[in-house]
Design a protein around this motif. Structure first.
Motif, PDB file in Angstrom:
ATOM      1  N   VAL A 188       0.898  -1.177   0.104  1.00 51.28           N
ATOM      2  CA  VAL A 188      -0.054  -0.014   0.096  1.00 51.28           C
ATOM      3  C   VAL A 188       0.867   1.194  -0.151  1.00 51.28           C
ATOM      4  O   VAL A 188       0.433   2.327  -0.451  1.00 51.28           O
ATOM      5  CB  VAL A 188      -1.045   0.074   1.181  1.00 51.28           C
ATOM      6  CG1 VAL A 188      -1.913  -0.910   1.306  1.00 51.28           C
ATOM      7  CG2 VAL A 188      -0.020  -0.078   2.442  1.00 51.28           C
ATOM      8  N   ASN A 189       2.206   1.108   0.509  1.00 59.78           N
ATOM      9  CA  ASN A 189       2.830   2.420   0.650  1.00 59.78           C
ATOM     10  C   ASN A 189       4.116   2.231  -0.422  1.00 59.78           C
ATOM     11  O   ASN A 189       4.539   1.369  -0.914  1.00 59.78           O
ATOM     12  CB  ASN A 189       3.484   2.505   1.717  1.00 59.78           C
ATOM     13  CG  ASN A 189       2.233   2.998   2.783  1.00 59.78           C
ATOM     14  OD1 ASN A 189       1.504   3.952   2.551  1.00 59.78           O
ATOM     15  ND2 ASN A 189       1.983   2.133   3.789  1.00 59.78           N
ATOM     16  N   PRO A 190       4.875   3.265  -0.823  1.00 58.54           N
ATOM     17  CA  PRO A 190       6.224   3.529  -1.434  1.00 58.54           C
ATOM     18  C   PRO A 190       7.100   2.485  -0.913  1.00 58.54           C
ATOM     19  O   PRO A 190       6.953   2.345   0.279  1.00 58.54           O
ATOM     20  CB  PRO A 190       6.432   4.600  -1.893  1.00 58.54           C
ATOM     21  CG  PRO A 190       4.989   5.554  -1.771  1.00 58.54           C
ATOM     22  CD  PRO A 190       4.278   4.635  -0.538  1.00 58.54           C
ATOM     23  N   GLY A 440      20.213   0.797   9.887  1.00 55.81           N
ATOM     24  CA  GLY A 440      20.920   1.086  11.014  1.00 55.81           C
ATOM     25  C   GLY A 440      20.953   2.378  11.520  1.00 55.81           C
ATOM     26  O   GLY A 440      20.800   2.946  12.841  1.00 55.81           O
ATOM     27  N   ARG A 441      21.093   3.530  10.629  1.00 51.38           N
ATOM     28  CA  ARG A 441      21.247   4.680  10.968  1.00 51.38           C
ATOM     29  C   ARG A 441      19.686   5.235  11.051  1.00 51.38           C
ATOM     30  O   ARG A 441      19.650   6.130  11.976  1.00 51.38           O
ATOM     31  CB  ARG A 441      21.835   5.788  10.037  1.00 51.38           C
ATOM     32  CG  ARG A 441      23.361   4.878   9.732  1.00 51.38           C
ATOM     33  CD  ARG A 441      24.354   6.171   8.998  1.00 51.38           C
ATOM     34  NE  ARG A 441      23.779   6.101   7.555  1.00 51.38           N
ATOM     35  CZ  ARG A 441      24.125   5.459   6.466  1.00 51.38           C
ATOM     36  NH1 ARG A 441      24.858   4.505   6.812  1.00 51.38           N
ATOM     37  NH2 ARG A 441      23.675   5.726   5.242  1.00 51.38           N
ATOM     38  N   VAL A 442      18.887   5.110  10.213  1.00 53.28           N
ATOM     39  CA  VAL A 442      17.688   5.951  10.010  1.00 53.28           C
ATOM     40  C   VAL A 442      16.449   5.113  10.457  1.00 53.28           C
ATOM     41  O   VAL A 442      15.343   5.660  11.004  1.00 53.28           O
ATOM     42  CB  VAL A 442      17.449   6.150   8.549  1.00 53.28           C
ATOM     43  CG1 VAL A 442      15.881   6.797   8.154  1.00 53.28           C
ATOM     44  CG2 VAL A 442      18.566   6.924   7.876  1.00 53.28           C
ATOM     45  N   GLY A 443      16.464   3.802  10.779  1.00 52.89           N
ATOM     46  CA  GLY A 443      15.533   3.036  11.302  1.00 52.89           C
ATOM     47  C   GLY A 443      14.645   2.526  10.337  1.00 52.89           C
ATOM     48  O   GLY A 443      13.642   1.598  10.749  1.00 52.89           O
ATOM     49  N   GLN A 444      14.867   2.475   9.054  1.00 51.47           N
ATOM     50  CA  GLN A 444      13.956   2.080   8.030  1.00 51.47           C
ATOM     51  C   GLN A 444      14.991   1.920   6.602  1.00 51.47           C
ATOM     52  O   GLN A 444      16.033   2.570   6.665  1.00 51.47           O
ATOM     53  CB  GLN A 444      12.762   2.824   7.697  1.00 51.47           C
ATOM     54  CG  GLN A 444      13.079   4.100   7.253  1.00 51.47           C
ATOM     55  CD  GLN A 444      11.796   4.980   7.151  1.00 51.47           C
ATOM     56  OE1 GLN A 444      11.186   5.196   8.435  1.00 51.47           O
ATOM     57  NE2 GLN A 444      11.305   5.328   5.870  1.00 51.47           N
ATOM     58  N   CYS A 445      14.561   1.180   5.638  1.00 54.03           N
ATOM     59  CA  CYS A 445      15.000   1.176   4.456  1.00 54.03           C
ATOM     60  C   CYS A 445      15.049   2.454   3.655  1.00 54.03           C
ATOM     61  O   CYS A 445      14.173   3.304   3.940  1.00 54.03           O
ATOM     62  CB  CYS A 445      14.575  -0.087   3.520  1.00 54.03           C
ATOM     63  SG  CYS A 445      14.915  -1.662   4.355  1.00 54.03           S
ATOM     64  N   PRO A 446      15.892   2.897   2.812  1.00 59.85           N
ATOM     65  CA  PRO A 446      15.578   3.796   1.726  1.00 59.85           C
ATOM     66  C   PRO A 446      14.265   3.722   1.221  1.00 59.85           C
ATOM     67  O   PRO A 446      13.618   2.736   1.001  1.00 59.85           O
ATOM     68  CB  PRO A 446      16.776   3.673   0.718  1.00 59.85           C
ATOM     69  CG  PRO A 446      17.975   2.861   1.305  1.00 59.85           C
ATOM     70  CD  PRO A 446      17.072   2.005   2.261  1.00 59.85           C
ATOM     71  N   PRO A 447      13.576   5.023   0.876  1.00 61.66           N
ATOM     72  CA  PRO A 447      12.081   5.116   0.374  1.00 61.66           C
ATOM     73  C   PRO A 447      11.732   4.307  -0.703  1.00 61.66           C
ATOM     74  O   PRO A 447      10.699   3.943  -0.801  1.00 61.66           O
ATOM     75  CB  PRO A 447      11.996   6.589   0.317  1.00 61.66           C
ATOM     76  CG  PRO A 447      13.299   7.202   0.222  1.00 61.66           C
ATOM     77  CD  PRO A 447      14.333   6.205   1.056  1.00 61.66           C
ATOM     78  N   ALA A 448      12.702   4.039  -1.724  1.00 61.67           N
ATOM     79  CA  ALA A 448      12.292   3.247  -2.920  1.00 61.67           C
ATOM     80  C   ALA A 448      12.861   1.955  -2.885  1.00 61.67           C
ATOM     81  O   ALA A 448      13.043   1.261  -3.708  1.00 61.67           O
ATOM     82  CB  ALA A 448      12.801   3.943  -4.107  1.00 61.67           C
ATOM     83  N   GLN A 449      13.345   1.302  -1.468  1.00 60.68           N
ATOM     84  CA  GLN A 449      13.940   0.123  -1.551  1.00 60.68           C
ATOM     85  C   GLN A 449      13.191  -1.104  -1.564  1.00 60.68           C
ATOM     86  O   GLN A 449      12.333  -1.266  -0.391  1.00 60.68           O
ATOM     87  CB  GLN A 449      15.157   0.227  -0.412  1.00 60.68           C
ATOM     88  CG  GLN A 449      16.065  -0.982  -0.423  1.00 60.68           C
ATOM     89  CD  GLN A 449      17.109  -0.711  -1.258  1.00 60.68           C
ATOM     90  OE1 GLN A 449      17.510   0.332  -1.726  1.00 60.68           O
ATOM     91  NE2 GLN A 449      17.387  -1.661  -2.128  1.00 60.68           N
ATOM     92  N   TRP A 450      13.026  -1.963  -2.348  1.00 60.43           N
ATOM     93  CA  TRP A 450      12.262  -3.306  -2.150  1.00 60.43           C
ATOM     94  C   TRP A 450      13.361  -4.551  -2.142  1.00 60.43           C
ATOM     95  O   TRP A 450      13.183  -5.208  -1.032  1.00 60.43           O
ATOM     96  CB  TRP A 450      11.229  -3.426  -3.404  1.00 60.43           C
ATOM     97  CG  TRP A 450      10.471  -4.612  -3.238  1.00 60.43           C
ATOM     98  CD1 TRP A 450       9.198  -4.695  -2.341  1.00 60.43           C
ATOM     99  CD2 TRP A 450      10.488  -5.706  -3.888  1.00 60.43           C
ATOM    100  NE1 TRP A 450       8.790  -5.980  -2.582  1.00 60.43           N
ATOM    101  CE2 TRP A 450       9.413  -6.723  -3.558  1.00 60.43           C
ATOM    102  CE3 TRP A 450      11.242  -6.529  -4.747  1.00 60.43           C
ATOM    103  CZ2 TRP A 450       9.189  -7.951  -3.965  1.00 60.43           C
ATOM    104  CZ3 TRP A 450      11.066  -7.776  -5.241  1.00 60.43           C
ATOM    105  CH2 TRP A 450      10.092  -8.500  -4.930  1.00 60.43           C
ATOM    106  N   VAL A 451      14.293  -4.312  -3.153  1.00 58.70           N
ATOM    107  CA  VAL A 451      15.192  -5.445  -3.089  1.00 58.70           C
ATOM    108  C   VAL A 451      16.237  -5.475  -1.883  1.00 58.70           C
ATOM    109  O   VAL A 451      16.783  -4.251  -1.628  1.00 58.70           O
ATOM    110  CB  VAL A 451      15.997  -5.436  -4.411  1.00 58.70           C
ATOM    111  CG1 VAL A 451      17.186  -6.643  -4.384  1.00 58.70           C
ATOM    112  CG2 VAL A 451      15.178  -5.612  -5.629  1.00 58.70           C
TER     113      VAL A 451
END
Length: 456
Positions: A188-190, A440-451
Motif C-alpha cells: 500500500v505504500n512506496p 541502522g542509521r535511519v530506522g528503515q530502508c531507503p524510501p524506494a528500496q524493495w530488493v
C-alpha cells in the motif's frame, strides 16, 4: 571513482556496526512520492526484475489439467529450489544448469503421465532428470523475472493509490490492481512492491501454457548465501540421479560365479541415446519363491551406440542360506533376478554454486567486474535524506537499469556507481550491506528500496 565509492561503502558499514535504529537520524529519509497505479506497477516490476532471488508460493493448472502447487525460490540466473505437488502428491524440486530435477515417492511417479509403471519403483526417492514437458511446467521460464511481467497485462484504471481498492493478502494490507490479464496486489505504500499475482493464463506453448496462476511473491535477495548453499548441497546429490528418458537397450543376460558367498548376473547393454551416459543396473533376487536380496551396479560412460555389460553381484546372507539349502536338500531350487537398467545423468559441478555462496557471505569488490552496485539519490546531496535506493545492474550498459527508474524519483535524482564486483551474489551482498547500514542509521530502508529490504 569505483575505488572511492568502495571506500565509502566500507566506512559506512564499519561506522554502523551495532547500530540499532532506536534513534532515527533527523537527516532522513525524504518521503517517497505517491504514484498513479500504472507507475506503481511499473516501479514494482523494475524491482522484481532487479532482485537477485525471488520466492513464489502458490498454484497453477498445468496444460494437461493437473493442479500444481509450488513453494520455490528462483535466482536471477534461473536456478530454483523448493517443493511442489502434482494433484496433491509432493516432490522436491531443483533447477540447475537450466535442467529440472525431481525427487519424489513411488505414488508420485506412478501417477505422473509419461512415466512407465515399471520405471517408478526404480526412480522412487531418487533424484530424476525430468523434462519440463513431463511435469507440464517449465519453472525456470515461467518465473523468469525478465519475462514474467509480460504476463501481468495492463492496469485497467490509472488511479492514485488512495483511490485503488484495498484488501488483505496473508494479513498484509495491499492495493488490488485489476489488469487485462488478472489482478496484481501491491504493497500500500512506496515502494509498493509486488505481493501477489493472479493470472488467467501464462505462455502460449507447452510447458509454459499454464493457467490460473495464483502466487504470492517476496524478495529473497537477502538470503542468497543460504540459498546457494542449499543449491550446492542438492546439486552434489545428483551424482546418482537417474535419466529415465535416455534410451538404454537391454540385451541378453547370464548368471556367473554363483557359489556359497555370492552370485552375479551379467546384463548386456547398448546406449541408444545421442550422448554418452553411465548406466545403473538394479536387480532384485528371488530364491525358492522368496526375495533374498538386491544388488546395484554401474557401468560407463557408454558412447552413443556403444555396447557394454554390467555385472550385478548379490552377496547377501539370504543368498548364502539359500545356496547351502539347495546343496543339502534334494529337489528343485529355482532362483532368478528381476532388474532394470537405466541411464544416469552426467552430474553438474556444484563448485560454482559453492563459490557464489561464499561470495554472498564475504563479498569482495572487483573494479573490473561486470556487476555494478549503484545508488539513486537526490542531486542536492549525498547524505541519508537524499538517498532514494540502492541496486545492482549487470554489464557495460548497466546504467540503463537505474536510468529507467529516475522518472519515479521526482526530486531530480541522479545515479552514482558505488562499487563493482565479479558475480551477482557478491554485488547483492554489497548492496545489502549498504541497505542494512542505512537502516541502522535511519530506522528503515531507503524510501524506494524493495530488493534487499526484507523484514528483520
Amino acid at each position: 571513482m569505483i575505488r572511492r565509492g568502495l571506500g565509502t561503502l566500507l566506512v559506512t558499514v564499519l561506522l554502523c556496526a551495532g547500530c540499532t535504529g532506536d534513534e532515527p537520524s533527523p537527516n532522513g529519509p525524504a518521503p517517497a512520492p505517491k504514484l498513479v497505479a500504472a507507475d506503481a506497477v511499473a516501479q514494482s516490476i523494475v524491482d522484481l526484475r532487479s532482485a537477485g532471488a525471488v520466492r513464489y508460493n502458490g498454484s497453477l493448472t498445468a496444460p494437461a489439467g493437473d493442479n500444481v502447487t509450488m513453494q520455490v525460490t528462483v535466482t536471477k540466473a534461473g536456478e530454483a529450489t523448493g517443493e511442489l505437488s502434482v494433484n496433491g502428491l509432493p516432490a522436491t524440486v531443483l533447477v540447475v544448469d537450466h535442467t529440472l530435477y525431481l525427487k519424489a515417492g513411488l505414488d508420485f511417479w506412478l501417477k505422473l503421465s509419461g512415466v512407465p509403471d515399471s520405471t517408478a519403483p526404480t526412480v522412487a526417492d531418487h533424484w530424476v532428470k525430468a523434462p519440463g514437458v513431463l511435469l507440464g511446467v517449465d519453472i525456470e521460464r515461467i518465473f523468469d523475472t525478465e519475462t514474467l511481467p509480460g504476463l501481468f497485462g495492463k492496469p485497467l484504471a490509472n488511479q492514485t493509490p488512495d483511490a485503488v481498492k484495498r484488501t488483505k493478502v496473508a494479513g498484509q494490507d495491499v492495493l488490488e490492481v485489476p489488469t487485462d490479464a488478472g489482478v496484481l496486489y501491491l504493497g500500500v505504500n512506496p515502494p509498493y512492491g509486488l505481493v501477489r499475482f493472479d493470472l488467467t493464463k501464462s505462455g502460449k506453448t507447452d510447458p509454459t501454457k499454464v493457467r490460473d496462476l495464483a502466487f504470492s511473491v517476496s524478495d529473497a535477495t537477502s538470503d542468497m548465501a543460504a540459498l546457494y548453499r542449499d543449491l550446492a548441497a542438492k546439486t552434489a546429490e545428483l551424482e546418482t540421479a537417474y535419466d529415465p528418458f535416455t534410451g538404454v537397450k537391454q540385451g541378453t543376460h547370464k548368471f556367473q560365479n554363483c557359489g556359497v558367498s555370492s552370485c552375479a548376473i551379467v546384463v548386456e547393454l547398448t546406449n541408444v541415446g545421442k550422448q554418452a551416459v553411465r548406466v545403473a543396473v538394479k536387480a532384485t533376487w528371488t530364491g525358492g519363491g522368496n526375495v533374498i536380496g538386491s544388488c546395484e551396479s554401474r557401468v560407463g560412460p557408454l558412447q552413443p551406440s556403444q555396447a557394454g555389460s554390467a555385472t550385478c553381484t548379490l552377496s547377501s546372507p539370504q543368498w548364502t542360506q539359500f545356496y547351502r539349502r539347495a546343496q543339502s536338500v534334494p529337489g528343485q531350487h529355482p532362483y532368478g533376478a528381476e532388474w532394470t537398467a537405466m541411464a544416469l545423468i552426467t552430474p553438474p559441478d556444484p563448485t560454482g554454486l559453492r563459490t557464489l555462496a561464499s561470495s554472498a557471505e564475504t563479498p569482495v569488490a572487483n573494479p573490473q567486474g561486470n556487476q555494478h552496485v549503484y545508488v539513486i539519490r537526490d542531486d542536492a546531496g549525498k547524505d541519508d535524506k537524499q538517498i532514494w535506493k540502492y541496486g545492482v545492474a549487470t554489464g557495460p550498459d548497466w546504467r540503463k537499469i537505474p536510468d529507467e527508474q529516475l522518472k519515479f524519483c521526482t526530486a531530480g535524482c541522479v545515479v552514482d556507481e558505488v562499487a563493482a564486483t565479479g558475480d551477482p551474489a557478491s554485488a547483492h551482498a554489497l548492496a545489502r550491506q549498504l541497505v542494512d547500514a542505512y537502516r541502522g542509521r535511519v530506522g528503515q530502508c531507503p524510501p524506494a528500496q524493495w530488493v534487499g529490504c526484507s523484514p528483520k
